[in-house]
Design a protein around this motif. Structure first.
Motif, PDB file in Angstrom:
ATOM      1  N   VAL A 130     -90.985  24.194  18.680  1.00 43.26           N
ATOM      2  CA  VAL A 130     -90.704  22.873  18.118  1.00 43.26           C
ATOM      3  C   VAL A 130     -89.321  22.852  17.474  1.00 43.26           C
ATOM      4  N   PHE A 131     -88.540  21.841  17.811  1.00 41.82           N
ATOM      5  CA  PHE A 131     -87.265  21.583  17.142  1.00 41.82           C
ATOM      6  C   PHE A 131     -87.542  20.502  16.105  1.00 41.82           C
ATOM      7  N   LEU A 132     -87.537  20.888  14.817  1.00 42.54           N
ATOM      8  CA  LEU A 132     -87.910  19.995  13.725  1.00 42.54           C
ATOM      9  C   LEU A 132     -86.643  19.509  13.032  1.00 42.54           C
ATOM     10  N   THR A 133     -86.357  18.214  13.136  1.00 43.55           N
ATOM     11  CA  THR A 133     -85.110  17.654  12.601  1.00 43.55           C
ATOM     12  C   THR A 133     -85.418  16.491  11.664  1.00 43.55           C
ATOM     13  N   ILE A 134     -86.187  16.768  10.622  1.00 47.50           N
ATOM     14  CA  ILE A 134     -86.588  15.732   9.666  1.00 47.50           C
ATOM     15  C   ILE A 134     -85.875  15.897   8.329  1.00 47.50           C
ATOM     16  N   GLY A 135     -84.919  16.836   8.233  1.00 51.98           N
ATOM     17  CA  GLY A 135     -84.312  17.150   6.952  1.00 51.98           C
ATOM     18  C   GLY A 135     -85.122  18.197   6.215  1.00 51.98           C
ATOM     19  N   ARG A 136     -84.741  18.479   4.988  1.00 51.69           N
ATOM     20  CA  ARG A 136     -85.412  19.557   4.254  1.00 51.69           C
ATOM     21  C   ARG A 136     -86.703  19.104   3.576  1.00 51.69           C
ATOM     22  N   GLN A 137     -86.890  17.795   3.433  1.00 46.75           N
ATOM     23  CA  GLN A 137     -88.089  17.311   2.772  1.00 46.75           C
ATOM     24  C   GLN A 137     -89.173  17.031   3.803  1.00 46.75           C
ATOM     25  N   GLY A 138     -90.371  17.498   3.506  1.00 49.69           N
ATOM     26  CA  GLY A 138     -91.491  17.249   4.394  1.00 49.69           C
ATOM     27  C   GLY A 138     -91.832  18.378   5.335  1.00 49.69           C
ATOM     28  N   VAL A 139     -91.050  19.447   5.316  1.00 51.89           N
ATOM     29  CA  VAL A 139     -91.326  20.581   6.215  1.00 51.89           C
ATOM     30  C   VAL A 139     -92.690  21.190   5.913  1.00 51.89           C
ATOM     31  N   GLU A 140     -93.141  21.079   4.672  1.00 47.49           N
ATOM     32  CA  GLU A 140     -94.431  21.661   4.297  1.00 47.49           C
ATOM     33  C   GLU A 140     -95.595  21.086   5.098  1.00 47.49           C
ATOM     34  N   HIS A 141     -95.437  19.893   5.633  1.00 44.63           N
ATOM     35  CA  HIS A 141     -96.509  19.294   6.424  1.00 44.63           C
ATOM     36  C   HIS A 141     -96.740  20.041   7.736  1.00 44.63           C
ATOM     37  N   PHE A 142     -95.800  20.885   8.119  1.00 48.88           N
ATOM     38  CA  PHE A 142     -95.906  21.625   9.371  1.00 48.88           C
ATOM     39  C   PHE A 142     -96.202  23.105   9.130  1.00 48.88           C
ATOM     40  N   ALA A 143     -96.464  23.465   7.869  1.00 48.21           N
ATOM     41  CA  ALA A 143     -96.628  24.880   7.517  1.00 48.21           C
ATOM     42  C   ALA A 143     -97.844  25.517   8.178  1.00 48.21           C
ATOM     43  N   SER A 144     -98.875  24.739   8.477  1.00 47.17           N
ATOM     44  CA  SER A 144    -100.099  25.301   9.056  1.00 47.17           C
ATOM     45  C   SER A 144    -100.189  25.103  10.567  1.00 47.17           C
ATOM     46  N   VAL A 145     -99.117  24.553  11.166  1.00 48.24           N
ATOM     47  CA  VAL A 145     -99.127  24.328  12.609  1.00 48.24           C
ATOM     48  C   VAL A 145     -98.837  25.643  13.327  1.00 48.24           C
ATOM     49  N   ASP A 146     -99.663  25.977  14.299  1.00 49.06           N
ATOM     50  CA  ASP A 146     -99.536  27.243  15.026  1.00 49.06           C
ATOM     51  C   ASP A 146     -98.504  27.106  16.140  1.00 49.06           C
ATOM     52  N   SER A 147     -97.244  27.041  15.738  1.00 47.97           N
ATOM     53  CA  SER A 147     -96.136  26.912  16.685  1.00 47.97           C
ATOM     54  C   SER A 147     -94.927  27.646  16.121  1.00 47.97           C
ATOM     55  N   GLU A 148     -93.933  27.841  16.973  1.00 43.12           N
ATOM     56  CA  GLU A 148     -92.652  28.390  16.539  1.00 43.12           C
ATOM     57  C   GLU A 148     -91.698  27.227  16.276  1.00 43.12           C
ATOM     58  N   PHE A 149     -91.002  27.280  15.139  1.00 41.53           N
ATOM     59  CA  PHE A 149     -90.176  26.160  14.717  1.00 41.53           C
ATOM     60  C   PHE A 149     -88.709  26.551  14.595  1.00 41.53           C
ATOM     61  N   LEU A 150     -87.852  25.708  15.121  1.00 43.87           N
ATOM     62  CA  LEU A 150     -86.436  25.708  14.790  1.00 43.87           C
ATOM     63  C   LEU A 150     -86.239  24.516  13.870  1.00 43.87           C
ATOM     64  N   VAL A 151     -85.926  24.787  12.606  1.00 40.04           N
ATOM     65  CA  VAL A 151     -85.790  23.733  11.601  1.00 40.04           C
ATOM     66  C   VAL A 151     -84.310  23.557  11.285  1.00 40.04           C
ATOM     67  N   ARG A 152     -83.815  22.349  11.498  1.00 37.20           N
ATOM     68  CA  ARG A 152     -82.416  22.066  11.162  1.00 37.20           C
ATOM     69  C   ARG A 152     -82.350  21.100   9.990  1.00 37.20           C
ATOM     70  N   ALA A 153     -81.540  21.465   9.001  1.00 33.39           N
ATOM     71  CA  ALA A 153     -81.374  20.634   7.812  1.00 33.39           C
ATOM     72  C   ALA A 153     -80.025  20.957   7.187  1.00 33.39           C
ATOM     73  N   ILE A 154     -79.578  20.083   6.290  1.00 38.44           N
ATOM     74  CA  ILE A 154     -78.329  20.348   5.579  1.00 38.44           C
ATOM     75  C   ILE A 154     -78.527  21.431   4.536  1.00 38.44           C
ATOM     76  N   ASP A 155     -79.652  21.378   3.819  1.00 37.64           N
ATOM     77  CA  ASP A 155     -80.004  22.374   2.803  1.00 37.64           C
ATOM     78  C   ASP A 155     -81.357  22.982   3.147  1.00 37.64           C
ATOM     79  N   PRO A 156     -81.664  24.173   2.645  1.00 39.29           N
ATOM     80  CA  PRO A 156     -82.952  24.803   2.936  1.00 39.29           C
ATOM     81  C   PRO A 156     -84.118  23.959   2.428  1.00 39.29           C
ATOM     82  N   PRO A 157     -85.233  23.936   3.154  1.00 37.95           N
ATOM     83  CA  PRO A 157     -86.401  23.172   2.706  1.00 37.95           C
ATOM     84  C   PRO A 157     -87.029  23.794   1.472  1.00 37.95           C
TER      85      PRO A 157
END
Length: 245
Positions: A130-157
């Protein structure tokens, strides 16, 4: 006339630049302070919250603000709601300037959802990388998803993050070729994004279309009822110039 502009978006910076050139208007831009190294607009800048509706109303009065333009991110629903309520209580002109949302075109494979929770639930069956491009806020909603994530944000989540996560700190504008190469490099098979609109980050949608990658698109929250909304900086500027001094 002193004007308050809410937001750190490109629209907010553009409007501040235009108004700062006018001798009849004094601009104050307010940034939420959520980005560590924001791009600062022209004119006076304040950083941080106001303390809810009451705090903003009192600040507007104490600083002799005559009009407010909300040019925050389309997903900054709480700020917009507070600003609408505070200006109504203060009896001040208020408008929102918000770039138009993206719309699907032929060959797009969009799954449109309403919330981050819905987006996480929609990933089942769409892909494992998964390429997750929602910014640093809200990443926690995907913490229990059984997938590999590339998270792009300006600052760390902040908060919980997916156990299988690669973090990429970057900011737009992005190019289609670069976005496609990034998706190939990380074997991305599903993209998750908010419908922010605009040109700075639209390249990821073009790249996903060209690669046949499905997109989980999070729909914007609605604006408060009765609020004046402009889709360009030009229209917001003309509205401001018509406000009685």
């Amino acid at each position: 006339m002193r004007v308050l502009i809410l937001g750190g978006t490109s629209e907010a910076r553009s409007l501040a630049t235009r108004l700062s050139r006018l001798p009849s208007i004094e601009v104050v831009s307010s940034l939420a302070g959520r980005v560590r190294d924001p791009r600062l607009p022209d004119g006076a800048v304040r950083v941080g919250g106001f303390g809810g509706v009451t705090g903003l109303r009192d600040w507007l009065r104490d600083n002799t603000i005559r009009a407010v333009v909300d040019a925050t991110h389309p997903f900054a629903a709480r700020i917009t709601s507070n600003a609408a309520a505070a200006t109504a209580q203060a009896g001040l002109p208020f408008a929102v300037v918000q770039r138009p949302p993206w719309s699907p075109v032929p060959d797009d494979r969009w799954v449109i959802v309403d919330t981050l929770e819905d987006a996480a639930a929609a990933l089942s069956g769409l892909g494992r990388r998964v390429f997750l491009t929602i910014g640093r806020q809200g990443v926690e909603h995907f913490a229990s998803v059984d997938s590999e994530f590339l998270v792009r944000a300006i600052d760390p989540p902040e908060g919980a993050t997916p156990p299988l996560m690669t973090l990429l700190l970057d900011r737009g504008p992005f190019e289609v070729e670069r976005e496609a190469a990034l998706m190939r490099e990380h074997h991305i098979d599903v993209l998750v994004t908010k419908n922010s609109g605009g040109e700075l980050t639209v390249a990821k949608l073009t790249a996903a279309r060209e690669l046949g990658i499905p997109v989980v698109m999070i729909r914007r929250p609605p604006n408060p009822l009765g609020v004046t909304v402009f889709d360009t900086v030009d229209k917001a500027e003309r509205w401001l110039l018509a406000v009685p001094v």
